[in-house]
Scaffold this active site. Structure first.
Site, PDB file in Angstrom:
ATOM      1  N   LEU A 107       0.850  -1.196  -0.182  1.00 45.74           N
ATOM      2  CA  LEU A 107      -0.065  -0.060   0.020  1.00 45.74           C
ATOM      3  C   LEU A 107       0.963   1.121   0.076  1.00 45.74           C
ATOM      4  O   LEU A 107       1.723   1.211   0.557  1.00 45.74           O
ATOM      5  CB  LEU A 107      -0.962   0.268   1.129  1.00 45.74           C
ATOM      6  CG  LEU A 107      -1.554   1.389   1.413  1.00 45.74           C
ATOM      7  CD1 LEU A 107      -2.895   1.524   0.340  1.00 45.74           C
ATOM      8  CD2 LEU A 107      -2.663   1.188   2.781  1.00 45.74           C
ATOM      9  N   ILE A 138       4.583  -0.904   3.299  1.00 45.99           N
ATOM     10  CA  ILE A 138       4.184   0.462   2.665  1.00 45.99           C
ATOM     11  C   ILE A 138       5.067   0.787   1.834  1.00 45.99           C
ATOM     12  O   ILE A 138       6.269   1.169   2.007  1.00 45.99           O
ATOM     13  CB  ILE A 138       4.365   1.338   4.102  1.00 45.99           C
ATOM     14  CG1 ILE A 138       3.252   0.545   5.398  1.00 45.99           C
ATOM     15  CG2 ILE A 138       3.932   2.701   3.843  1.00 45.99           C
ATOM     16  CD1 ILE A 138       2.082   0.518   4.756  1.00 45.99           C
ATOM     17  N   LYS A 139       4.648   1.243   0.727  1.00 48.37           N
ATOM     18  CA  LYS A 139       5.418   1.753  -0.524  1.00 48.37           C
ATOM     19  C   LYS A 139       5.900   3.321  -0.129  1.00 48.37           C
ATOM     20  O   LYS A 139       4.993   3.992   0.004  1.00 48.37           O
ATOM     21  CB  LYS A 139       4.615   1.769  -1.548  1.00 48.37           C
ATOM     22  CG  LYS A 139       4.400   0.307  -1.993  1.00 48.37           C
ATOM     23  CD  LYS A 139       3.504   0.155  -3.285  1.00 48.37           C
ATOM     24  CE  LYS A 139       4.462   0.443  -4.628  1.00 48.37           C
ATOM     25  NZ  LYS A 139       3.645  -0.061  -5.932  1.00 48.37           N
ATOM     26  N   ILE A 140       7.227   3.588  -0.368  1.00 51.74           N
ATOM     27  CA  ILE A 140       7.986   4.860  -0.056  1.00 51.74           C
ATOM     28  C   ILE A 140       8.823   5.107  -1.444  1.00 51.74           C
ATOM     29  O   ILE A 140       9.393   4.118  -1.888  1.00 51.74           O
ATOM     30  CB  ILE A 140       8.502   4.725   1.111  1.00 51.74           C
ATOM     31  CG1 ILE A 140       7.865   4.730   2.458  1.00 51.74           C
ATOM     32  CG2 ILE A 140       9.594   6.293   1.139  1.00 51.74           C
ATOM     33  CD1 ILE A 140       8.596   4.793   3.654  1.00 51.74           C
TER      34      ILE A 140
END
Length: 361
Positions: A107, A138-140
């Protein structure tokens, strides 16, 4: 044995680069898990924009949340988390069976934060807490401003999918940010086994230069970039620095091939699947590409651990006036802008649907 099973047996994880509510509720995703060896899933703003725009399956959820005074970004993340948690639960047996190596769902934080370190980190912590599943990444973005957030998120124990990487240099910078977070956990006496992948975008390279190079070089640059990054990946995880971290219980951050749907109608629709077969990596593919590979894909030679002919091929592109470093920077910038565009369109869809559904009620 199916092509997808062969690729899985080779040691590469097949992830689906798509999510829709219909995919979840119809049993299609479960079938992909059971029959096509799919062991994870990625999402992004463009995927969610298309999913919500083109389906009525989200309408009741949007309507309910809007009535409860949710709107815009806050409403979207509540809707998205419903999908992400359901997908994560479907992949949880894979995550348990592989002890956290596989079975992940991704996400992304708001793409508006791509150049804001502190806000990216705060958003990553918030989403991680709200999702409440151990197998959600978690997409960064791996932008210059994203790198400190990747390190800090890793140190905080948040699993991260580093996105928008376009070169081996981008990959190494992201991998070292992750490793710094891991090393800080070791020094602090914390468990260093924090899951992570680094997503290298492939097909956009070839699309960017298709009109600028001879036909003999078409659809070859992305794979060459991938080969070079694969060598950098293997060199890094076998380095003394990583070996030390592994001895303390850390896990390698896996290299992930992203943007692997072929954009050229004259090229094989499974080009970036067959050409990037490589153990201990991930290939996240669009649904159409997954189906195509299952239908007529073949598993051939794996990527050369020494980089193969990538350097010689990259020299040919240099001679054709392709500046790979400048193009990598441009592609990362354009990728971030594309996600912002999709995000803004997504917010418009959320607003329009929210208002129309309440009026129709």
């Amino acid at each position: 044995m199916s092509a997808t099973q062969q690729l899985h047996n080779l040691g590469q994880s097949l992830w689906l680069d798509n999510i829709t509510r219909d995919l979840l509720t119809s049993g299609t995703l479960q079938r992909y898990i059971d029959e096509l060896s799919v062991t994870g899933l990625t999402s992004n703003p463009t995927i969610f924009h298309q999913a919500i725009k083109n389906s009525q399956s989200y309408d009741s959820s949007i309507q309910e949340k809007f009535k409860n005074s949710k709107e815009g970004e806050e409403l979207f993340f509540e809707v998205a988390i419903e999908d992400i948690t359901q997908a994560a639960d479907l992949f949880r047996p894979v995550w348990d069976r592989t002890d956290g190596v596989d079975g992940w769902v991704s996400l992304e934080v708001s793409p508006l934060l791509a150049y804001d370190t502190e806000s990216t980190l705060a958003a990553a912590k918030d989403l991680h807490a709200r999702v409440g599943r151990p197998n959600v990444l978690i997409k960064i973005p791996g932008t210059k401003e994203g790198l400190p957030a990747i390190e800090e998120a890793t140190f905080a124990g948040i699993p991260v999918n580093v996105t928008l990487l376009f070169s081996s240099e981008h990959y190494v910078a992201a991998a070292e940010a992750y490793l710094r977070g891991v090393e800080r956990r070791i020094e602090a006496g914390l468990n260093p086994a924090v899951g992570s992948v680094a997503s290298l975008f492939i097909s956009r390279w070839d699309r960017a230069i298709v009109d600028d190079v001879p036909e003999t070089l078409h659809n070859r640059l992305g794979i060459a970039i991938g080969q070079k990054a694969y060598k950098a990946y293997l060199d890094l995880i076998s380095s003394p620095r990583w070996q030390r971290a592994l001895n303390f219980g850390a896990r390698p951050q896996r290299l992930l091939w992203a943007s692997t749907g072929s954009k050229d109608p004259n090229a094989s629709d499974v080009l970036y699947i067959t050409s990037l077969a490589s153990p201990f990596t991930v290939n996240t593919m669009p649904e159409q590409t997954l189906q195509a590979f299952d239908d007529h894909g073949e598993v051939g030679d794996t990527l050369c651990v020494e980089g193969g002919d990538s350097e010689a091929l990259l020299d040919e592109f240099t001679q054709a006036s392709v500046d790979n470093q400048a193009l990598a920077a441009r592609l990362q910038k354009e990728g971030a802008e594309s996600f912002v565009k999709s995000w803004n369109e997504l917010m418009e869809v959320i607003t329009t649907k929210s208002e129309s559904l309440v009026q129709a009620d």
